[in-house]
Write a protein that holds these residues in place. Sequence first.
Motif, PDB file in Angstrom:
ATOM      1  N   ARG B  36       0.521  -1.055   0.061  1.00  8.55           N
ATOM      2  CA  ARG B  36       0.098  -0.020  -0.275  1.00  8.55           C
ATOM      3  C   ARG B  36       1.167   1.446   0.072  1.00  8.55           C
ATOM      4  N   GLN B  37       0.170   2.322  -0.761  1.00 10.35           N
ATOM      5  CA  GLN B  37       1.044   3.670  -0.587  1.00 10.35           C
ATOM      6  C   GLN B  37       0.643   4.741  -0.516  1.00 10.35           C
ATOM      7  N   GLN B  38       0.166   4.932   0.772  1.00  7.46           N
ATOM      8  CA  GLN B  38      -0.675   6.208   0.606  1.00  7.46           C
ATOM      9  C   GLN B  38      -0.430   7.576   0.493  1.00  7.46           C
ATOM     10  N   GLN B  41       3.286   9.248   0.436  1.00  9.54           N
ATOM     11  CA  GLN B  41       4.307   8.658   1.665  1.00  9.54           C
ATOM     12  C   GLN B  41       4.482   7.446   0.796  1.00  9.54           C
ATOM     13  N   GLU B  86      -9.295   6.992   4.875  1.00  8.71           N
ATOM     14  CA  GLU B  86      -8.075   6.145   5.123  1.00  8.71           C
ATOM     15  C   GLU B  86      -7.595   5.426   4.537  1.00  8.71           C
ATOM     16  N   ASP B  87      -8.327   4.810   3.280  1.00  8.41           N
ATOM     17  CA  ASP B  87      -7.725   3.271   2.878  1.00  8.41           C
ATOM     18  C   ASP B  87      -8.141   3.585   1.259  1.00  8.41           C
ATOM     19  N   SER B  88      -7.914   5.716   1.229  1.00  4.22           N
ATOM     20  CA  SER B  88      -8.004   5.916  -0.055  1.00  4.22           C
ATOM     21  C   SER B  88      -6.664   5.716  -0.735  1.00  4.22           C
ATOM     22  N   SER B  89      -5.918   5.139  -1.513  1.00  8.05           N
ATOM     23  CA  SER B  89      -4.417   4.676  -1.720  1.00  8.05           C
ATOM     24  C   SER B  89      -4.123   4.274  -2.913  1.00  8.05           C
TER      25      SER B  89
END
Lengths: 110, 115
Positions: B36-38, B41, B86-89
């Motif tokens: 995962r890449q937020q 980040q 918050e799962d937007s990535s």
Amino acid sequence: GIQVEQSPPDLILQEGANSTLRCNFSDSVNNLQWFHQNPWGQLINLFYIPSGTKQNGRLSATTVATERYSLLYISSSQTTDSGVYFCAAPRGGYGNKLVFGAGTILRVKS
Amino acid sequence: SAVISQKPSRDICQRGTSLTIQCQVDSQVTMMFWYRQQPGQSLTLIATANQGSEATYESGFVIDKFPISRPNLTFSTLTVSNMSPEDSSIYLCSVLGLAGGHEQFFGPGTRLTVL
């Protein structure tokens, strides 16, 4: 686990300039990779370099495993070099679960 | 060189729904991973997708939230369940073992936005 630190955090270059990006890691490693993430998010493999020196066109990389750092050299930079450069090493220094550094944001201006 | 594809390439979803992301490789690989890449980040490993058995999750990630399947040596899915903003990535799969090598190669990623 392993700590992977990259510097500088961001860099602005004029087209044609050279640059050096650094990656420090806290443990001995059997795997070290450099990636370029382009503006569209695609992660492109640059080097698999647990030790030694490799060159690919205008890019080269050197890893000094005994001193726990790796360098990525970009020569004669082009605007297409812009993006984020990541280095990654395995958690615990060995294996396949990669820990990524925070990245270096490179902007090359024409 | 091998081709790694992901579907969908991007999606916009409503909170509370689930999305399944597919990763397909055009040749057999020994290992597959999900990262995962937020926004803004670096990449963080979610889990190792094990063929024919339960995935191995990293600290902070659980099967109920991120169920993973790997039915064969060329395909894996990641589901993001009961999504929140918050799962937007960007979610990326990676593979190891192409041509017997030790490098990891990444798929093009799935850009997820949760409203």
